[in-house]
Write an enzyme that holds these catalytic residues in place. Structure first.
Site, PDB file in Angstrom:
ATOM      1  N   CYS A 340       0.834  -1.197   0.000  1.00 56.57           N
ATOM      2  CA  CYS A 340       0.000   0.000   0.000  1.00 56.57           C
ATOM      3  C   CYS A 340       0.877   1.259   0.000  1.00 56.57           C
ATOM      4  CB  CYS A 340      -0.988  -0.031   1.158  1.00 56.57           C
ATOM      5  SG  CYS A 340      -2.391   1.086   0.904  1.00 56.57           S
ATOM      6  N   HIS A 431      -3.722  -5.251   1.159  1.00 49.89           N
ATOM      7  CA  HIS A 431      -3.417  -5.707   2.511  1.00 49.89           C
ATOM      8  C   HIS A 431      -3.909  -7.143   2.667  1.00 49.89           C
ATOM      9  CE1 HIS A 431      -2.298  -1.727   3.929  1.00 49.89           C
ATOM     10  NE2 HIS A 431      -3.425  -1.235   3.440  1.00 49.89           N
TER      11      HIS A 431
END
Length: 508
Positions: A340, A431
Site C-alpha cells: 500500500c 493488505h
C-alpha cells in the site's frame, strides 16, 4: 439474557482488546449470541468490511478479531467511529465505515456530538440483535480533561447503564495505584458503574500477589475478578504497532537449516502493520520491526508497510538514512516488498494533492510506476491470483498507478493487473495478501532464493487462519481459567450491584 459490559483500561495497551476478545470467545462457547463494540477507535490498523448493501467500509482490525472470537462476521456497526491519525495534530474520521472528514483537536469538538449520537444509536441497534454486547473502551476512562464529551468510556456506560471492569497491565508496574487512581478520579455517578478490576500480564507466584488483591478490594470496595497470566501466544491484531515490541510474534524453529530474517520498517504513521503477522506465523521466519539502517543491512527481506501519511513518511525515510539503506538492500539483489503506502514510496513519482497536498514528489524510484492520489478512497475486498496461486486481500488507499506498465505482482479475478515487480523489488496495494497460505509460501521461497538463504525451507502446513483461531482459543481459555466467570455472568445478566462505595475525591 440481554445486557452488556464495558472493558475499560488504566492505560492504552493495558489489555482491553484481548480481554474483550477473550470474554466474547467465552460467551460464544456458552451459546450466547455476543458481539463486540468499540464506539470510537484511534488506529491505523483497519480492515475492510462489506455490509449487507455490498458497500465496503473500514473498522478497526481489533474489532474484526473480536468478531471472530464471537464466531460472527465483522460488521461496520462494531466500530462506528474510527480515527486514523495522519499527523500529530490531525486524523481522518471514518464514520460507519466511510471517511467523512479530517479533523484537528480543535474542530473535533464540533463534530463530536454527531459522532456520539451515531455511536449511541449503533450500540442500541446491536443490543437489539444480540444477547450481549461486550464494549471496549479507549485509552483510560479517567481522562478528566475529555470527560465532558466522552462517548467511548464512562459516557457510553452511563448512557446505557453498563457495568464496567477495569483492566490494568501489571507488567508496566504500579497496577494497584492505577486501579485506585482510575476509580478515585471518576465522578460519583461513574464510580457507581465500576464493578471491579482485572490484572493483566502477571508473571510469577500468585500467592505473592494475593495480599495486594485483598488490599485493593478493601481500599475500593470492589473485587479483582481475576489475574490473567502473561502469555507468549497473545500477539495478533494489535491496534498499534508499538504493542508488538521489536520481534513480532513467537517464531518457531526453522523447517530447514536456516532462518529467514525479515525487517519491517516501523514508519511514524504505519498502517496495517498486521500485514506482517502472517509472515511471523511461519516457522523459521524472524520478523523484526525496526527504525535502524543497520538492521536493514542485516535483513534478508525488507518490508515497507502501509502508511497513513505516505509523502511525509517517505521524507522521514530519507531524513533517517533508511531510504539509502533500502536502496542498498535492493541494489544487492535482496528482496524488497512494499505494501500500500510502502508500494507507493517505491514508485518513480508520487502526485498527492489529497493526503499531503505536496503535489508531485520523487519516490524511491525502485518500481517503474507513477502514483497519483484520488480524492475518493478505494475500499474493497479483493480476490485474484499471484505466483500461480489464488490470493485474497483488501484495499484501503487513495493512491493508484497512473503511469507505467509494469509486470504485475497480482491479478484480480477478472484479469486486471495489480501491483508491480521489477526483479527483486515488488509492491501491491493489497493488505492481507500474505494470509493466503500458498501465496505466502511461494513468496517466501522466492525471497529466500533472492537473499541467498539456500538452507531456508518454508513449512508446508502452516495455516494462518488456524494460527489465529488457536490464539482466540487461548484468550477464551485464559478467561475461563483465570477470571471469576460467575461474577462476569452476573454483570452481563443483572448489571452492577447497587450501593458500591464512593472513593474521594471524585471529579466534577
Amino acid at each position: 439474557m440481554t445486557g452488556g459490559l464495558l472493558v475499560a483500561g488504566t492505560t492504552s495497551d493495558a489489555g482491553k482488546s484481548i480481554l474483550t476478545a477473550g470474554i466474547c470467545r467465552w460467551l460464544h462457547r456458552n451459546g450466547v449470541r455476543v458481539a463486540p463494540f468499540k464506539a470510537q477507535n484511534m488506529s491505523n490498523n483497519s480492515v475492510v468490511v462489506v455490509g449487507p448493501d455490498g458497500r465496503g467500509g473500514e473498522i478497526g482490525r481489533a474489532q474484526a478479531m473480536q468478531a471472530a472470537a464471537a464466531g460472527i462476521a465483522p460488521d461496520i456497526r462494531f466500530n462506528p467511529v474510527l480515527l486514523k491519525p495522519g499527523s500529530d495534530r490531525s486524523s481522518q474520521v471514518v464514520l460507519l465505515g466511510e471517511a467523512v472528514d479530517t479533523v484537528t483537536a480543535g474542530n473535533y469538538r464540533s463534530l463530536r456530538p454527531r459522532l456520539a449520537e451515531t455511536a449511541f444509536a449503533t450500540f442500541a441497534d446491536l443490543r437489539g440483535d444480540y444477547d450481549v454486547v461486550i464494549c471496549e473502551g479507549a485509552g483510560s476512562p479517567t481522562e478528566i480533561n475529555l470527560r465532558a464529551g466522552d462517548f467511548v468510556n464512562m459516557g457510553l456506560a452511563r448512557r446505557f447503564g453498563l457495568p464496567v471492569v477495569v483492566v490494568g497491565d501489571i507488567d508496566r508496574g504500579g497496577v494497584f495505584a492505577a486501579f485506585f487512581g482510575t476509580l478515585a478520579l471518576l465522578a460519583a455517578e461513574d464510580q457507581e458503574l465500576v464493578a471491579g478490576f482485572v490484572v493483566n500480564k502477571f508473571r510469577g507466584d500468585l500467592s505473592i500477589l494475593r495480599p495486594g488483591l485483598d488490599m485493593i478490594t478493601a481500599a475500593t470496595g470492589r473485587p479483582v475478578h481475576g489475574v490473567l497470566p502473561f502469555h507468549l501466544d497473545v500477539w495478533l491484531d494489535a491496534e498499534d504497532s508499538l504493542a508488538y515490541g521489536r520481534v513480532l510474534g513467537r517464531p518457531g524453529a526453522p523447517h530447514g537449516t536456516e532462518w529467514l530474517r525479515v525487517a519491517v520498517i516501523r514508519l511514524p504513521r504505519i498502517s496495517n502493520a498486521t500485514d506482517a503477522e502472517a509472515l511471523a506465523a511461519e516457522p523459521g521466519v524472524q520478523v523484526r520491526l525496526t527504525v535502524e539502517p543497520a538492521e536493514i543491512a542485516d535483513a534478508d527481506l525488507v518490508v515497507l508497510p502501509g502508511s497513513k501519511a505516505t509523502v511525509s513518511d517517505l521524507a522521514w525515510l530519507r531524513d533517517t538514512g533508511l531510504a539509502d539503506a533500502v536502496r542498498t538492500h535492493a541494489a544487492a539483489g535482496k528482496p524488497l516488498v512494499g505494501i500500500c503506502g510502502g508500494f507507493q514510496m517505491l514508485a518513480e513519482t508520487i502526485h498527492d494533492e489529497v493526503e499531503s497536498g505536496h503535489g508531485t514528489v520523487p519516490g524511491l524510484g525502485l518500481l517503474p510506476v507513477g502514483i497519483t492520489f484520488a480524492a475518493r478512497k478505494t475500499l474493497a475486498r479483493s480476490e485474484g491470483a499471484a505466483l500461480g496461486t489464488p490470493v485474497h486481500g483488501y484495499e484501503i488507499h487513495h493512491g493508484y498507478v497512473a503511469a507505467g506498465d509494469p509486470e504485475p505482482l497480482l491479478r484480480y479475478a477478472d484479469g486486471r493487473p495489480e501491483g508491480a515487480v521489477a526483479g527483486n523489488v515488488s509492491g501491491t496495494h493489497w493488505h492481507g495478501a500474505f494470509e493466503s497460505d500458498e501465496f505466502r509460501r511461494r513468496f517466501l521461497t522466492r525471497a529466500a532464493e533472492q537473499a541467498g538463504r539456500r538452507g531456508f525451507s518454508v513449512a508446508p502446513d502452516t495455516r494462518y487462519a488456524a494460527v489465529r483461531e488457536r490464539a482466540l482459543d487461548v484468550l477464551g481459555d485464559l478467561v475461563e481459567e483465570h477470571l471469576d466467570t460467575e461474577a462476569l455472568w452476573q454483570l452481563v445478566e443483572k448489571g452492577v450491584t447497587p450501593g458500591l462505595p464512593f472513593l474521594p475525591p471524585g471529579a466534577p
